[in-house]
Scaffold this active site. Structure first.
Site, PDB file in Angstrom:
ATOM      1  N   TYR A 156      -1.638   0.530  10.755  1.00 56.89           N
ATOM      2  CA  TYR A 156      -1.906  -0.253   9.539  1.00 56.89           C
ATOM      3  C   TYR A 156      -0.697  -0.234   8.602  1.00 56.89           C
ATOM      4  O   TYR A 156      -0.235  -1.266   8.115  1.00 56.89           O
ATOM      5  CB  TYR A 156      -3.138   0.312   8.828  1.00 56.89           C
ATOM      6  CG  TYR A 156      -3.281  -0.161   7.405  1.00 56.89           C
ATOM      7  CD1 TYR A 156      -3.717  -1.451   7.122  1.00 56.89           C
ATOM      8  CD2 TYR A 156      -2.953   0.668   6.326  1.00 56.89           C
ATOM      9  CE1 TYR A 156      -3.829  -1.896   5.807  1.00 56.89           C
ATOM     10  CE2 TYR A 156      -3.066   0.238   5.017  1.00 56.89           C
ATOM     11  CZ  TYR A 156      -3.503  -1.044   4.768  1.00 56.89           C
ATOM     12  OH  TYR A 156      -3.599  -1.489   3.466  1.00 56.89           O
ATOM     13  N   THR A 189       0.814  -1.209   0.000  1.00 52.88           N
ATOM     14  CA  THR A 189       0.000   0.000   0.000  1.00 52.88           C
ATOM     15  C   THR A 189       0.856   1.272   0.000  1.00 52.88           C
ATOM     16  O   THR A 189       1.992   1.271   0.506  1.00 52.88           O
ATOM     17  CB  THR A 189      -0.888   0.000   1.264  1.00 52.88           C
ATOM     18  OG1 THR A 189      -1.362   1.323   1.524  1.00 52.88           O
ATOM     19  CG2 THR A 189      -0.125  -0.416   2.506  1.00 52.88           C
TER      20      THR A 189
HETATM   21  C1  UGA Z   1      -7.075   3.474   1.341  1.00 56.75           C
HETATM   22  C2  UGA Z   1      -7.327   2.084   1.946  1.00 56.75           C
HETATM   23  O1  UGA Z   1      -8.358   2.138   2.915  1.00 56.75           O
HETATM   24  C3  UGA Z   1      -6.116   1.483   2.555  1.00 56.75           C
HETATM   25  O2  UGA Z   1      -6.394   0.131   2.906  1.00 56.75           O
HETATM   26  C4  UGA Z   1      -5.012   1.536   1.547  1.00 56.75           C
HETATM   27  O3  UGA Z   1      -3.895   0.983   2.062  1.00 56.75           O
HETATM   28  C5  UGA Z   1      -4.788   2.974   1.122  1.00 56.75           C
HETATM   29  O4  UGA Z   1      -5.982   3.457   0.525  1.00 56.75           O
HETATM   30  C6  UGA Z   1      -3.725   3.092   0.095  1.00 56.75           C
HETATM   31  O5  UGA Z   1      -3.969   2.698  -1.007  1.00 56.75           O
HETATM   32  O6  UGA Z   1      -2.675   3.572   0.392  1.00 56.75           O
HETATM   33  P1  UGA Z   1      -7.354   5.939   2.113  1.00 56.75           P
HETATM   34  O7  UGA Z   1      -6.413   6.658   1.206  1.00 56.75           O
HETATM   35  O8  UGA Z   1      -7.599   6.528   3.451  1.00 56.75           O
HETATM   36  O9  UGA Z   1      -6.897   4.439   2.371  1.00 56.75           O
HETATM   37  O10 UGA Z   1      -8.697   5.755   1.271  1.00 56.75           O
HETATM   38  P2  UGA Z   1     -10.196   6.242   1.511  1.00 56.75           P
HETATM   39  O11 UGA Z   1     -10.809   5.593   2.677  1.00 56.75           O
HETATM   40  O12 UGA Z   1     -10.901   6.059   0.217  1.00 56.75           O
HETATM   41  O13 UGA Z   1     -10.054   7.803   1.866  1.00 56.75           O
HETATM   42  C7  UGA Z   1      -9.663   8.750   0.898  1.00 56.75           C
HETATM   43  C8  UGA Z   1      -9.705  10.114   1.505  1.00 56.75           C
HETATM   44  O14 UGA Z   1     -11.053  10.431   1.873  1.00 56.75           O
HETATM   45  C9  UGA Z   1      -8.879  10.257   2.785  1.00 56.75           C
HETATM   46  O15 UGA Z   1      -8.176  11.457   2.725  1.00 56.75           O
HETATM   47  C10 UGA Z   1      -9.908  10.313   3.914  1.00 56.75           C
HETATM   48  O16 UGA Z   1      -9.526  11.168   4.969  1.00 56.75           O
HETATM   49  C11 UGA Z   1     -11.121  10.871   3.215  1.00 56.75           C
HETATM   50  N1  UGA Z   1     -12.392  10.391   3.805  1.00 56.75           N
HETATM   51  C12 UGA Z   1     -12.619   9.068   3.947  1.00 56.75           C
HETATM   52  C13 UGA Z   1     -13.333  11.315   4.179  1.00 56.75           C
HETATM   53  O17 UGA Z   1     -13.136  12.548   4.086  1.00 56.75           O
HETATM   54  N2  UGA Z   1     -14.514  10.860   4.679  1.00 56.75           N
HETATM   55  C14 UGA Z   1     -14.797   9.540   4.836  1.00 56.75           C
HETATM   56  O18 UGA Z   1     -15.891   9.193   5.310  1.00 56.75           O
HETATM   57  C15 UGA Z   1     -13.825   8.611   4.451  1.00 56.75           C
END
Ligand code: UGA
Length: 319
Positions: free
Chosen positions: A150, A127
């Site tokens: 994680y 990741t």
């Molecule tokens: C995702 C995956 O959940 C991880 O398992 C993976 O390792 C990672 O990508 C990666 O590829 O590196 P993340 O980037 O946090 O993690 O992905 P999302 O959950 O889609 O979040 C994207 C963005 O949206 C983040 O900045 C988060 O803060 C934001 N977000 C997320 C919100 O503003 N609201 C939400 O309800 C959820």
């Protein structure tokens, strides 16, 4: 060729199994323990259900920590290790135990198996979270400094791969995925949550100020890269970024969703999360060189497909 896919019923795993089976010469053994996680078990069964009657697909329902590898690995040519406990925001406190078990211990046991029963390729799904805070475009030689438990567990998995490669010649390939999205995305991830909230006429929950950005990778592009490792030359021992076609901030993604739904949506700023990088941006030149990788799907197309998949999945249209 017989390929073992761990985490076969997961978001990326189920797409990968489908993709691999497009090659007539491939048999797939899908292993999944249906370990409790953010994706309900019935949703994961729904992911893998279309493949159950496929003549070249076998599903083994077993926890990786309990598999007798001597019965399985002698019949396997390549391993795609996608199983694990996902999620950046849920890895704190006591919950970290599950990350140790499913991301570290399980990986070590599988590598032990591959040491005793060699395979031709061992692909480890890692990741972007291993990098931590990034400035600009990041290539695979950048310093790794995870910001979340994680990320630590996944980086430890990578390091275990390197240990078994160095000492036992396990033919590892490490792929670092950047925020994968599309049909069957996990319900804890941003786009899935946003779409569900829109469908339920609730305000969209935004962490921080919404100006954080991600290198969003459409799932079909991601599995094309994973599948390409099978026959690619010169990939053993390599770590390769798999990023997407389009980077965007969270607020920009919400604007695209508004266009797709044809109406404005309410935003709710729910505070900062910790353990997340502000921006991610993959340098994917190595993936292009070694895997012929070129992501094709932009955010509008990819989000459209994700919306469609949620609308037609009876297990996902729930409050
Ligand atoms: C995702 C995956 O959940 C991880 O398992 C993976 O390792 C990672 O990508 C990666 O590829 O590196 P993340 O980037 O946090 O993690 O992905 P999302 O959950 O889609 O979040 C994207 C963005 O949206 C983040 O900045 C988060 O803060 C934001 N977000 C997320 C919100 O503003 N609201 C939400 O309800 C959820």
């Amino acid at each position: 060729m017989r390929i073992l896919v761990t985490g076969a019923a997961g978001f990326i795993g189920s797409h990968l199994c489908e993709r691999l089976l497009q090659d007539e010469g491939v048999e797939v053994i899908g292993l999944d323990g249906f370990v409790p996680s953010s994706t309900p078990v019935h949703a994961r069964k729904f992911n893998i259900h279309p493949l159950l009657g496929h003549p070249r697909f076998t599903l083994l329902v077993q926890n990786l920590l309990g598999v007798a590898w001597e019965h399985l690995l002698p019949h396997v040519d390549a391993v795609y290790h996608l199983a694990g406990m996902p999620g950046v925001r849920s890895s704190w406190g006591d919950d970290f135990k599950a990350y140790i078990a499913h991301n570290i211990e399980a990986t070590q046991r599988l590598l032990e198996g591959c040491r005793r029963f060699p395979v031709q390729k061992f692909v480890y799904a890692s990741t972007s979270s291993v990098y931590g805070e990034q400035t600009g475009q990041v290539n695979e030689d950048a310093r790794t400094q995870p910001l979340s438990p994680y990320g630590v567990s996944k980086l430890t998995g990578e390091q275990l791969c390197s240990v078994y490669a160095h000492n036992d010649g396990v033919p590892i390939v490490i792929l670092r995925f950047f925020t994968v999205y599309g049909p069957r995305q996990r319900p804890d991830m941003a786009f899935h949550r946003f779409i569900q909230h829109i469908l339920q006429h609730k305000p969209i929950p935004i962490y921080g100020d919404g100006h954080q950005s991600r290198d969003f990778t459409y799932v079909d592009d991601c599995v094309a890269a994973i599948a390409a490792t099978l026959h690619a030359e010169g990939v053993i021992g390599e770590t390769i970024n798999i990023g997407g076609k389009e980077r965007a901030t969270v607020l920009e993604c919400i604007s695209i969703l508004e266009q797709l739904f044809g109406s404005p949506v309410e935003r709710q700023f729910i505070g900062k999360t910790y353990g997340e990088p502000r921006h991610t941006w993959a340098d994917i030149r190595k993936a292009g060189r070694l895997l012929g990788y070129a992501p094709k799907t932009d955010l509008t197309q990819g989000l459209q497909a994700e919306i469609a998949s949620i609308l037609c999945n009876p297990f996902l249209r729930q409050p």
